[in-house]
Design a protein around this motif. Structure first.
Motif, PDB file in Angstrom:
ATOM      1  N   UNK A 224       0.816  -1.209   0.000  1.00 52.34           N
ATOM      2  CA  UNK A 224       0.000   0.000   0.000  1.00 52.34           C
ATOM      3  C   UNK A 224       0.855   1.267   0.000  1.00 52.34           C
ATOM      4  N   UNK A 225       1.939   1.239   0.783  1.00 52.43           N
ATOM      5  CA  UNK A 225       2.846   2.384   0.809  1.00 52.43           C
ATOM      6  C   UNK A 225       3.445   2.604  -0.572  1.00 52.43           C
ATOM      7  N   UNK A 226       3.876   1.503  -1.212  1.00 55.18           N
ATOM      8  CA  UNK A 226       4.447   1.608  -2.552  1.00 55.18           C
ATOM      9  C   UNK A 226       3.430   2.165  -3.536  1.00 55.18           C
ATOM     10  N   UNK A 227       2.195   1.698  -3.456  1.00 56.92           N
ATOM     11  CA  UNK A 227       1.148   2.151  -4.361  1.00 56.92           C
ATOM     12  C   UNK A 227       0.907   3.649  -4.224  1.00 56.92           C
ATOM     13  N   UNK A 228       0.834   4.119  -2.981  1.00 55.76           N
ATOM     14  CA  UNK A 228       0.627   5.549  -2.735  1.00 55.76           C
ATOM     15  C   UNK A 228       1.810   6.352  -3.261  1.00 55.76           C
ATOM     16  N   UNK A 229       3.033   5.856  -3.031  1.00 54.12           N
ATOM     17  CA  UNK A 229       4.239   6.548  -3.483  1.00 54.12           C
ATOM     18  C   UNK A 229       4.255   6.692  -5.006  1.00 54.12           C
ATOM     19  N   UNK A 230       3.975   5.596  -5.711  1.00 60.60           N
ATOM     20  CA  UNK A 230       4.012   5.615  -7.178  1.00 60.60           C
ATOM     21  C   UNK A 230       2.954   6.553  -7.746  1.00 60.60           C
ATOM     22  N   UNK A 231       1.737   6.481  -7.250  1.00 69.32           N
ATOM     23  CA  UNK A 231       0.676   7.349  -7.778  1.00 69.32           C
ATOM     24  C   UNK A 231       0.946   8.814  -7.435  1.00 69.32           C
TER      25      UNK A 231
END
Length: 346
Positions: free
Chosen positions: A27-34
Motif C-alpha cells: 500500500x505504501x508503494x502504491x501511494x508513493x508511485x501514484x
C-alpha cells in the motif's frame, strides 16, 4: 492446549502478521508511485503554461526540489523530479491511464485509486523501465515484471540479457507485436525459445576449460536461476534420466515438465559445435518419451540441444520442414550485445 495446537496457533498468528506487513509495504508503494505520477503531471502541466518551456521547466524543477527537500527531506532531488516528469510523460500516453484522466475532474487526487490498479510496480522498477526508450520493449518488461513478481534485480538482469530481443528473434511481426501487448504467452513449443540462452549466473568463464558434467553440475547448483531463464511454468523432473534399449543405456542430461504447455522438455548439454549426431540422439529421446512416458492427453515432448555453437545447416537438413519438437539453441556465459541482437531483428 497441546504442543501441536500451540504450534498451529503460533504459525497462524505469524502468517497473519507477515501478510499484514506485506500489505502495508504494498500500500505504501502504491501511494508513493501514484503520488510521483501526479507530481510529474503537475510539473508537465506547469511547464506548458511557461513562456520559454525548456528553460522555464529546468528552473522550476530546481526551485521545487529545494522547496520539497526543505519540507520533506530526501527523495525530491532534481534527478528524481525529472524521473517523475518522465514517468508521467511515458505512462500518461497509455490507453488505460488516459481513460482514467478522461473520466476524472481536475482534482489531482481523484484518479489515484484507479491509477494504483494500473501502476502496480515499485518506483524503483519504473525508474529502471524509463531507461528503455522503445515503448513496446518497455511495456513487455513491465508486463513480465508484474506477472512474474520480479524483484528489481531480476528485472535488471532480464533487460541486461536482452530477454525481449531474444524472444522476438523466434517470432514474426505479429508475434513481436503480441509480446508488447500481452507479454510472453506459452501456447506452442516455439513460444519458449530464446536465441541465445544466457547462463552468466553459472560463473563459468569463457576462457576456462570445463566439461559437460561441469556445465550440468553448475546448472543444478543454480537451478532456480536456470528455470527463470527457461521461462514460465517449468517444473524440474530430474537429471541423468536413463533410457534402456536392448541392453544399451542412454542418459538425458536434464528433464523438465511445463505445466502451461502440458508437456515434457528434454535438454541435452553440448560444450562444442552442434553435430547431426546430437540432433539424432535427441530425436531418439523425444520419440521414447512420446511413446513410453507421456500420457494421451499430454502434448508432444520438446527436445532442446543446448550447445556452445549452433549449426543451422545441420538442423535444417536433419529435421523435417514441419518440425515443432526438436530445437538447437546456443548458450552464452555472458550478456550479449543488445545492438547485435537488434540487428538480427531488422
Amino acid at each position: 492446549m497441546k504442543p501441536v495446537e500451540q504450534q498451529t496457533l503460533f504459525l497462524s498468528v505469524q502468517e497473519l502478521i507477515e501478510n499484514a506487513k506485506r500489505n502495508v509495504i504494498r500500500n505504501v508503494n502504491s501511494v508513493l508511485v501514484t503520488t510521483y505520477f501526479q507530481i510529474g503531471r503537475m510539473i508537465v502541466e506547469d511547464e506548458q503554461e511557461g513562456a520559454a518551456h525548456a528553460q522555464y521547466g529546468v528552473q522550476t524543477i530546481k526551485k521545487l526540489s529545494s522547496h520539497l527537500t526543505m519540507h520533506f527531506g530526501r527523495g525530491y532531488s532534481v534527478d528524481n523530479l525529472e524521473n517523475m516528469r518522465a514517468f508521467y510523460l511515458a505512462y500518461s500516453k497509455s490507453e488505460t491511464v488516459s481513460r482514467i484522466f478522461e473520466n476524472s475532474n481536475s482534482n489531482y487526487e481523484t484518479p489515484s485509486r484507479n491509477l494504483s490498479e494500473v501502476l502496480k510496480l515499485s518506483w524503483s522498477h519504473y525508474v529502471s523501465l524509463l531507461k528503455i526508450k522503445n515503448a513496446d520493449e518497455r511495456r513487455f518488461y513491465e508486463l513480465e515484471a508484474e506477472k512474474g513478481n520480479w524483484s528489481l534485480r531480476e528485472l535488471q538482469r532480464q533487460v541486461n540479457s536482452s530477454y525481449y530481443e531474444r524472444l522476438a528473434l523466434s517470432r514474426d511481426k505479429d508475434g513481436v507485436r503480441k509480446l508488447a501487448q500481452e507479454g510472453q504467452l506459452l501456447e506452442k513449443p516455439t513460444d519458449i525459445l530464446k536465441s541465445p540462452v544466457i547462463l552468466e549466473f553459472l560463473d563459468l568463464k569463457e576462457d576456462n576449460r570445463y566439461s559437460e558434467n561441469d556445465l550440468e553440475t553448475a546448472i543444478i547448483n543454480k537451478l532456480e536461476h536456470f528455470m527463470l531463464e527457461l521461462g514460465k511454468g517449468f517444473l524440474f523432473e530430474g537429471r541423468q534420466r536413463r533410457i534402456s534399449l536392448d541392453g544399451d543405456h542412454f542418459w538425458i542430461d536434464l528433464v523438465f515438465y511445463n505445466r502451461l504447455l502440458n508437456c515434457f522438455l528434454l535438454i541435452d548439454l553440448k560444450i562444442g559445435r552442434l553435430t547431426h549426431q546430437d540432433i539424432g540422439q535427441m530425436q531418439m529421446y523425444v520419440n521414447y518419451y512420446d511413446r513410453k512416458i507421456k500420457k494421451a492427453d499430454e502434448r508432444p515432448t520438446i527436445g532442446i540441444v543446448l550447445c556452445k555453437e549452433d549449426n543451422k545447416a545441420v538442423v535444417e537438413f536433419t529435421l523435417p520442414l514441419n518440425n515443432e519438437q526438436i530445437f538447437s539453441k546456443e548458450y552464452k556465459l555472458y550478456f550479449p550485445s543488445k545492438e547485435e541482437l537488434k540487428k538480427q531483428l531488422l
